[in-house]
Design an enzyme around this catalytic site. Structure first.
Site: not given
Length: 283
Positions: A135, A149, A153
């Site tokens: 992660s 992004y 995650k």
């Protein structure tokens, strides 16, 4: 130290490459996957008996199932599965193309999910194993200019929050790896920059772009030390659910969690007042 067998995605560079190097150097076996297999030719010539290499684009679910099957058949047992392949989109949410958004989700979310799903039947059959999911500290906090992004995650962390108790009865444990900034080469072909809209230049997104261009983000983390900590985590039982790596990750994740707790407790009276029978607490 007993020899372990590892399955790793995204091994051409960065953490994936360093993981492969360190594991082979200590005598473990690695089934390494990457999109361009020639990137590991140098290691293959040195570790022909302990390194297996396969081409894999994690956005191809059929290929994931085929390659995971090949890995378990090749080694007989895989002790640790590492989802490392990653991709990032940098720019404002409005600026991103549909193709960039799709690739972000397909690589970081669906790719990791499908590798995990493909591996679970084999891990159950062999009596257990470990999964390390790369992660980021960006799975606990966020920066303007990296919205997609962070979407990926935060999504993968939520996925594992539910999956961890699902697979615990089968002796399969998971650790979410949350590194801070490290010199891994992530800003190359694995980072896609959005088209620039002039309206965002005087905003925090523009500030972010200028900071990146100026190299203002210090790489405080040591990638080699981070990888060594990832490997060491496999010997910890029970597995840590999360592993923050780097002082920047530790400090910023801590501040983000404290801030979210403060926001929650500031809303306590409202939350309690909306029960069918409103509850009151002394404090």
């Amino acid at each position: 130290m007993s020899t372990l067998s590892w399955f790793i995605t995204g091994t051409s560079s960065g953490f994936g490459r360093t993981l492969t190097e360190q594991l082979l150097a200590r005598g473990d076996r690695v089934f390494a996957t990457l999109r361009k297999t020639a990137a590991l030719d140098d290691l293959k010539s040195c570790y022909e008996n302990t390194l297996a290499v396969a081409q894999l684009d994690v956005t191809d679910t059929a290929a994931i199932r085929r390659v995971v099957k090949e890995a378990f058949e090749r080694f007989g047992k895989i002790d640790v599965v590492i989802n490392n392949a990653g991709f990032g989109v940098a720019g404002a949410a409005e600026e991103a193309t549909d193709e960039q958004i799709r690739r972000q989700i397909d690589t970081n979310v669906i790719g990791s999910v499908q590798v995990t799903r493909a591996a679970l039947p084999y891990l159950r059959a062999q009596g257990g194993g470990r999964i390390l999911q790369l992660s980021s500290m960006g799975g606990q906090l966020s920066f303007p200019g990296l919205s997609f992004y962070h979407l990926s995650k935060w999504a993968i962390e939520g996925f594992y929050e539910a999956v961890i108790p699902e697979i615990a009865p089968f002796n399969i444990q998971v650790t979410l790896i949350e590194p801070g900034v490290a010199p891994t080469g992530f800003g190359g072909e694995n980072l896609s920059r959005t088209p620039v809209m002039a309206v965002y230049e005087p905003t925090p997104v523009g500030d972010f772009r200028r900071s990146v261009a100026a190299g203002a983000f210090s790489t405080t983390g040591d990638a080699g030390k981070m990888v060594a900590a990832m490997i060491d985590s496999v010997s910890i039982n029970p597995a840590p659910k999360r592993l923050a790596l780097g002082s920047d990750a530790f400090d910023m994740i801590g501040a983000a969690l404290v801030g979210r707790l403060a926001d929650l407790y500031n809303q306590k009276a409202v939350a309690l007042s909306t029960d069918r029978v409103p509850r009151t607490d002394p404090f």
